[in-house]
Design a protein around this motif. Structure first.
Motif, PDB file in Angstrom:
ATOM      1  N   GLU A  34       0.826  -1.211   0.000  1.00  9.08           N
ATOM      2  CA  GLU A  34       0.000   0.000   0.000  1.00  9.08           C
ATOM      3  C   GLU A  34       0.863   1.266   0.000  1.00  9.08           C
ATOM      4  N   GLN A  35       2.128   1.115  -0.325  1.00 10.55           N
ATOM      5  CA  GLN A  35       3.054   2.244  -0.337  1.00 10.55           C
ATOM      6  C   GLN A  35       3.201   2.766  -1.771  1.00 10.55           C
ATOM      7  N   LYS A  62      -2.564   2.071  -9.000  1.00 16.54           N
ATOM      8  CA  LYS A  62      -2.793   1.961  -7.558  1.00 16.54           C
ATOM      9  C   LYS A  62      -2.025   3.065  -6.827  1.00 16.54           C
ATOM     10  N   LEU A  66      -3.423   6.128  -4.367  1.00 19.42           N
ATOM     11  CA  LEU A  66      -2.916   6.365  -3.015  1.00 19.42           C
ATOM     12  C   LEU A  66      -2.304   7.757  -2.844  1.00 19.42           C
TER      13      LEU A  66
END
Length: 157
Positions: A34-35, A62, A66
């Motif tokens: 998720e970085q 993605k 984010l």
């Protein structure tokens, strides 16, 4: 721990050790799924080389979700579209990236490249000259000087 692998992967890229860099960047994504930085670094590295483009898009998209205001990450999305020859989509992202990061020589260079591909040579050369004013690294500086003299040939990306 993912930061360590991103840093080491970036160092490996600078040393032109692609296999080691790719392994480190994959590990960074594994440890930090998720970085945005890790996702973008691997996705961009693949897109830059024309490798694993479907997966590169997945990672970069993605990362954009984010970090939607990161010029560097939006540049990666634009550059991935550029690598596929989708210049109309690329220019949309690259113009946004340049507006978010106006002092980034690489983003400015990418914007010049897509303008050239869209048949906008005056705007392309303007962006390349601007990128030179941003004190780019030597390798990019040489590439920009060459583009200003010759433009892009059909195979240059």
């Amino acid at each position: 721990a993912w930061r360590y692998y991103v840093s080491r992967g970036g160092s490996q890229l600078e040393l032109d050790r692609w296999e080691e860099a790719e392994a480190d960047l994959k590990k960074a994504v594994e440890l930090g799924p998720e970085q945005a930085v890790a996702l973008n670094y691997l996705g961009y590295s693949w897109a830059e080389r024309g490798l694993n483009l479907d997966e590169a898009f997945t990672l970069i998209e993605k990362a954009v979700s984010l970090a939607p205001n990161s010029g560097a990450i939006i540049d990666s999305l634009g550059w991935a579209h550029y690598q596929l020859g989708d210049y109309d989509e690329a220019v949309r992202h690259l113009e946004k990236a340049a507006s978010l990061e106006p002092d980034d020589a690489t983003i400015t260079d990418h914007l010049g490249d897509v303008y050239w591909r869209l048949g906008r040579p005056v705007e392309a050369r303007y962006q390349w000259r601007r990128a030179l004013e941003l004190d780019p690294p030597d390798k990019l500086k040489r590439a920009l000087e060459n583009k200003l003299e010759q433009g892009l040939d059909d195979g240059a990306a």
